[in-house]
Design a protein around this motif. Sequence first.
Motif, PDB file in Angstrom:
ATOM      1  N   TRP A 113      49.402  -7.366  46.244  1.00 48.27           N
ATOM      2  CA  TRP A 113      48.449  -7.958  47.941  1.00 48.27           C
ATOM      3  C   TRP A 113      47.784  -7.018  47.728  1.00 48.27           C
ATOM      4  O   TRP A 113      46.713  -7.090  46.273  1.00 48.27           O
ATOM      5  N   ARG A 138      49.571 -11.497  51.075  1.00 47.86           N
ATOM      6  CA  ARG A 138      49.686 -10.476  52.378  1.00 47.86           C
ATOM      7  C   ARG A 138      48.586  -9.264  51.481  1.00 47.86           C
ATOM      8  O   ARG A 138      48.485  -9.404  50.959  1.00 47.86           O
ATOM      9  N   GLY A 139      48.101  -8.680  52.931  1.00 44.24           N
ATOM     10  CA  GLY A 139      47.215  -7.336  53.120  1.00 44.24           C
ATOM     11  C   GLY A 139      46.252  -7.072  53.634  1.00 44.24           C
ATOM     12  O   GLY A 139      46.993  -7.601  54.942  1.00 44.24           O
ATOM     13  N   PRO A 191      47.994  -4.212  43.521  1.00 45.47           N
ATOM     14  CA  PRO A 191      47.027  -4.159  44.578  1.00 45.47           C
ATOM     15  C   PRO A 191      45.593  -5.143  44.105  1.00 45.47           C
ATOM     16  O   PRO A 191      45.663  -4.047  42.588  1.00 45.47           O
TER      17      PRO A 191
END
Length: 247
Positions: A113, A138-139, A191
């Motif tokens: 993400w 996504r994020g 991340p």
Amino acid sequence: MAKPAPRILDVICTKYITPHMCRVTLGGAGLIDFPTDQESAYIKLIFPQGHGTRPLMRTYTISGQREGEIDIDFALHDAEGPASMWARNAKVGEQILVGGPGLKKLINRDADWFLLIGDMTALPAIAVNLAQLPDDARGYAILEISSEADRQNLKKPKNVDIYWVINPTPNSASSPLLEYVKTITWLEGQPAVWAACEFHSMRVLRGYFKFNRSIAKTHLYISSYWKVERTEDQHKIEKQEDAQNLE
């Protein structure tokens, strides 16, 4: 590899995107051999200062590129520097000396993400990053702007949420970006973080991601694009000193 020689470009168009963001489109014969696919790369705007004096150079991101044209977006502040003052007053047909392009500033795509953070000086680069993320990304993107009217409609994957932080008076004593980052739900997996903003805000964000979140250097891009109450030349010196202290 030798750096490309500076080129003279023509002002093709100017317009305000929002009250505090001005876009200048450059083109002309000087752009004929300019490489393609340079969105998010940087250029140097060069302002001659007269005989015997080194020219001023200011760094900006290419926010858009089409055949024969590049867009440069300027965040406008109350205390204007030579580049923002030039952008505010630029007229179609005027010319400017431009160096580059330099390296692109893209987030590491090898992640589960994504978290993008920045103020208005970084908004052009973040907009390019968001538009180039895969559709299933996504994020979050957390963006600090001067007013509600400075929100932009940015292209992004549907599962990347954008949060706007209003801060009309950036200062060295607070970091609204960090405070908002602390409120988000930290997603599972690896991340990738991309952050660029004012110098003081950058330093506290860097400490948070290093010590509180243990983000690997491979997945963390963080930079300061300016410093409150400093010229770009002063900021450049202090930025270099800060980087040396990290070694």
